[in-house]
Enzyme design. Structure first.
Site, short mmCIF file in Angstrom:
data_model
loop_
_atom_site.label_atom_id
_atom_site.label_comp_id
_atom_site.label_asym_id
_atom_site.label_seq_id
_atom_site.Cartn_x
_atom_site.Cartn_y
_atom_site.Cartn_z
N ASP A 81 0.83 -1.21 0.00
CA ASP A 81 0.00 0.00 0.00
C ASP A 81 0.86 1.26 0.00
OD1 ASP A 81 0.63 -0.98 2.58
OD2 ASP A 81 -0.93 0.20 3.53
N HIS A 144 4.87 -1.71 11.11
CA HIS A 144 4.31 -2.98 11.53
C HIS A 144 4.88 -4.17 10.75
CE1 HIS A 144 1.16 -3.87 8.36
NE2 HIS A 144 0.87 -4.90 9.09
N TYR A 191 -7.80 1.61 13.74
CA TYR A 191 -6.57 1.28 13.01
C TYR A 191 -5.58 0.59 13.95
CZ TYR A 191 -2.70 1.62 9.81
OH TYR A 191 -1.64 1.29 8.98
N HIS A 222 -1.23 6.93 6.52
CA HIS A 222 -2.67 6.84 6.29
C HIS A 222 -3.37 7.94 7.08
CE1 HIS A 222 -2.40 2.87 4.41
NE2 HIS A 222 -1.70 2.43 5.45
#
Ligand code: FEO
Length: 407
Positions: A81, A144, A191, A222
């Site tokens: 992403d 992450h 999130y 994001h």
């Protein structure tokens, strides 16, 4: 749309208004893929976007500077992403060197033909001077992915934090003080619960690093950029990494003929004490994403299932499998449910609760076919016990931790 973070630091990402499923994360408010351009004596692009939107990013960059003037593309995170657009972007930026953590390089090579890329691996503390500004890199493994890192600009006290502090939230506003705060905090919490929670230990270490930095702006990969509520979002993360419970009891259930449903309602009624938020969720009328966010700050979770094929209901299996992977800590649990000619529903739920290492405040409540008045009274009593536990453990919550914006 305001896209200027600082003089010569601009947002150049993509807002994906229509996405509703982000690898099973239900994104009811869409998604953004943030990238940022820093123009100085040298020019650096911080992250890219998902592959289909690479041309959109390049158009935004080209509106600010000739593409051949971009010197660096910083890859804070190799997940597609943010790095999916790298092949297209690097082809269009002839001078650019790809900069990332050492662990990013083999990962990127699995997704892209990197054989012609100019690359530079960096470690914590490494810096690139752009001119007036500096890029300082901080590895944040497992926040992450293993190769994740932050990029910090000390001159602006600006932290590019990739997934950390992000929200899945499509908006024509790019800053926290332009968006509805309650929605923003709810999306930040959702999130965290669904993406970051399994790595709480690593996030806690990252927060200690962050505590040593002067930060007045956080630009995640994001959602919106934090500039007004920086202290508050860091405070929320300090609560969330510990799954620090609120005075909240959550009742999750699935029911075949509403007998487990009546038990759930009775537990919920018993838990509905003054000062306690008691939430009742029929799991097939909710979704995994919402349930994970609800579990994050609950002190106690009652989980009920009817018995089907000598086990729990299939969607409850999905919920508990998902929660087990997310590893929510600091919970008290209770299993309950109805069974027919064979047992198995509440038993398999209780086994799943034990596997998550939640504290069991009492034995499960399992009833043949349909609860009678005494079973429903037992359920109310169990709910009250969960509420008392929630009030007790939440009392240990530290004061002054920005509760007003911690959803
Ligand atoms: Fe937004 Fe871990 O990628």
């Amino acid at each position: 749309m305001e896209t200027v973070l600082r003089d010569n630091i601009d947002w150049v990402g993509h807002v994906d208004w229509t996405l509703r499923d982000f690898h099973s994360y239900q994104t009811d408010r869409g998604v953004t893929y943030n990238a940022y351009l820093i123009r100085d004596e040298k020019t650096a692009l911080i992250d890219t976007v998902k592959a289909p939107f690479a041309d959109d990013l390049l158009t935004r960059v080209a509106a600010l500077t000739p593409l051949e003037r971009v010197d660096y593309v910083i890859c804070n995170h190799a997940e597609p992403d943010h790095a999916g657009g790298l092949s297209t972007v690097l082809k269009a930026l002839p001078k650019a060197t790809l900069v990332g953590a050492a662990k990013a390089m083999p990962t990127l090579a699995r997704y892209h033909d990197t054989s012609r890329w100019k690359t530079r691996a960096v470690s914590t503390g490494d810096e690139i001077r752009l001119g007036r500004r500096t890029l300082r890199f901080i590895e944040t493994p497992m926040v992450h992915w293993p190769e994740s890192m932050f990029t910090y600009v000390p001159e602006d006290e600006l932290l590019f934090s990739m997934d950390a502090f992000g929200q899945h939230y499509a908006s024509s506003q790019r800053f926290d003080d332009q968006a509805p705060l309650c929605i923003l905090m709810d999306e930040a919490k959702t999130y965290y619960a669904n993406i970051i929670m399994p790595y709480a230990r690593q996030v806690a270490a990252t927060l200690e690093t962050v505590a040593g930095l002067r930060i007045n702006m956080i630009a995640p990969s994001h959602g919106v950029v934090w500039r007004r509520f920086v202290r508050e979002i860091i405070g929320c993360y300090q609560n969330w990494v510990q799954c620090r419970p609120k005075p909240k009891v959550l009742v999750l259930y699935d029911s075949m003929w509403e007998n487990t449903g009546r038990m759930a309602a009775a537990i919920h009624e018993g838990a509905s004490k003054p000062g306690v938020a008691a939430h009742l969720i029929h799991i097939r009328r909710s979704n995994l994403t919402r349930i994970a966010a609800e579990v994050l700050d609950a002190a106690a979770v009652a989980v009920g299932s009817s018995t089907l094929n000598q086990g729990m209901m299939p969607m409850m299996g999905a919920v508990l499998t998902y929660l087990k992977g997310l590893r929510p800590a600091n919970k008290a649990g209770l299993a309950f449910g109805a069974y027919g000619w064979s047992k198995g529903g509440p038993e398999t739920v209780e086994a799943a609760i034990k596997a998550m290492k939640w504290e069991l405040l009492r034995e499960m409540i399992a009833v043949p076919y349909s609860p009678d008045a005494s079973t429903l009274a037992e359920c109310r009593e169990a709910g009250a016990r969960l509420a008392d536990h929630a009030l007790r453990v939440a009392a240990g919550r530290k004061a002054g931790e920005n509760l007003c914006v911690d959803p």
